[in-house]
Scaffold this motif. Structure first.
Motif, short mmCIF file in Angstrom:
data_model
loop_
_atom_site.label_atom_id
_atom_site.label_comp_id
_atom_site.label_asym_id
_atom_site.label_seq_id
_atom_site.Cartn_x
_atom_site.Cartn_y
_atom_site.Cartn_z
N GLU A 46 31.94 4.04 4.09
CA GLU A 46 31.51 5.41 3.78
C GLU A 46 32.34 6.02 2.65
O GLU A 46 31.91 6.99 2.03
CB GLU A 46 31.61 6.30 5.03
CG GLU A 46 30.68 5.88 6.16
CD GLU A 46 29.22 6.02 5.77
OE1 GLU A 46 28.85 7.06 5.19
OE2 GLU A 46 28.45 5.08 6.04
N ARG A 47 33.50 5.46 2.39
CA ARG A 47 34.37 5.97 1.32
C ARG A 47 34.10 5.30 -0.02
O ARG A 47 34.74 5.62 -1.02
CB ARG A 47 35.84 5.74 1.70
CG ARG A 47 36.24 6.46 2.96
CD ARG A 47 37.63 6.07 3.42
NE ARG A 47 38.62 6.28 2.38
CZ ARG A 47 39.82 5.68 2.38
NH1 ARG A 47 40.16 4.85 3.32
NH2 ARG A 47 40.67 5.92 1.39
N LEU A 99 44.18 2.78 -0.86
CA LEU A 99 43.12 3.46 -0.10
C LEU A 99 43.47 3.59 1.37
O LEU A 99 43.12 4.59 2.01
CB LEU A 99 41.78 2.73 -0.29
CG LEU A 99 41.19 2.82 -1.69
CD1 LEU A 99 40.03 1.85 -1.85
CD2 LEU A 99 40.75 4.25 -2.01
N THR A 106 37.91 9.11 -1.68
CA THR A 106 36.64 8.42 -1.81
C THR A 106 36.54 7.90 -3.24
O THR A 106 36.92 8.61 -4.17
CB THR A 106 35.47 9.39 -1.53
OG1 THR A 106 35.63 9.93 -0.22
CG2 THR A 106 34.14 8.70 -1.63
N ILE A 146 38.69 -1.16 4.62
CA ILE A 146 38.35 0.16 4.06
C ILE A 146 36.95 0.53 4.53
O ILE A 146 36.02 -0.27 4.45
CB ILE A 146 38.42 0.13 2.51
CG1 ILE A 146 39.79 -0.37 2.03
CG2 ILE A 146 38.10 1.50 1.94
CD1 ILE A 146 40.97 0.42 2.52
N ASP A 147 36.79 1.76 5.01
CA ASP A 147 35.51 2.25 5.52
C ASP A 147 34.48 2.30 4.40
O ASP A 147 34.73 2.90 3.35
CB ASP A 147 35.71 3.63 6.13
CG ASP A 147 34.46 4.21 6.76
OD1 ASP A 147 33.43 3.51 6.85
OD2 ASP A 147 34.52 5.38 7.18
N LYS A 151 36.74 11.89 -4.85
CA LYS A 151 37.17 12.96 -3.94
C LYS A 151 38.51 12.62 -3.35
O LYS A 151 38.83 11.53 -3.03
CB LYS A 151 36.15 13.15 -2.82
CG LYS A 151 36.55 14.15 -1.79
CD LYS A 151 35.56 14.19 -0.66
CE LYS A 151 36.35 14.42 0.60
NZ LYS A 151 35.81 13.99 1.78
N ALA A 186 43.74 8.17 3.16
CA ALA A 186 42.50 8.16 3.94
C ALA A 186 41.49 9.21 3.48
O ALA A 186 40.30 9.09 3.78
CB ALA A 186 42.81 8.36 5.42
N ASP A 187 41.92 10.22 2.74
CA ASP A 187 41.00 11.27 2.28
C ASP A 187 40.36 10.95 0.93
O ASP A 187 39.52 11.69 0.44
CB ASP A 187 41.73 12.61 2.20
CG ASP A 187 42.92 12.57 1.25
OD1 ASP A 187 43.54 11.50 1.12
OD2 ASP A 187 43.22 13.61 0.64
#
Length: 170
Positions: free
Chosen positions: A136-137, A90, A97, A133-134, A170, A94-95
């Motif tokens: 939001e993902r 991950l 999800t 890891i963010d 995604k 970075a793109d």
């Protein structure tokens, strides 16, 4: 000593009523002593994994599912290496999800398994967030016992169903 027939019938009815009430009120508890494997299945296998390159569970490759002990949501042992590998993927992508799906074996009630699956998914999410890891993902869902991979009634099947899957959305 001889028991008269009416007294015998009353005692028998009380026994049946008592048994019926206690059986009707019981709840399905998780089985703690599973039956030994049927002849010909071979020895019980540990959860330690070997990376074979084959997609496991419903996890999107190259990530791997994380497996849990019975009635547990802690990530331990060799499963730490798996989730750290997922975090590394991950970090490099970075793109991407993902949805973390908590799963359980079929023992226990549906309600309990949904809650346990949620704890497993949240545990995996928190671990990934702690590795940078963010959030939001990452989303989570609990399937409880609804999406079994193996339908056997043995430890190997149950162990494969106690997992968190990592699915790319995604």
């Amino acid at each position: 000593m001889r028991i008269n027939k009416p007294l015998y019938l009353v005692i028998a009815m009380l026994v049946f009523i008592t048994l019926g009430l206690t059986a009707g009120c019981s709840k399905k508890a998780p089985e703690t002593n599973p039956e030994p494997p049927a002849e010909g299945l071979g020895p019980e296998e540990p959860l330690e994994s070997q990376d074979t390159g084959i997609m496991e569970g419903r996890t999107s490759g190259p990530m791997l599912p994380v497996y849990f002990a019975f009635d547990d949501s802690n990530i331990t042992g060799d499963q730490v290496q798996r989730i750290e590998g997922n975090a590394a993927f991950l970090s490099e992508s970075a793109d991407v999800t993902i949805r973390i799906e908590g799963n359980c074996d079929p023992r226990g009630t549906k309600e309990y398994n949904l809650a346990l699956g949620e704890r497993r998914a949240q545990s995996a999410k928190a671990y990934l967030i702690n590795l940078g890891i963010d959030s939001e993902r990452l989303s989570t869902v609990s399937w409880g016992e609804e999406k079994l991979l193996l339908f056997g009634h043995d430890e190997l099947s149950w162990a494969q169903n106690r997992r968190a899957d990592f699915v790319i959305v995604k």
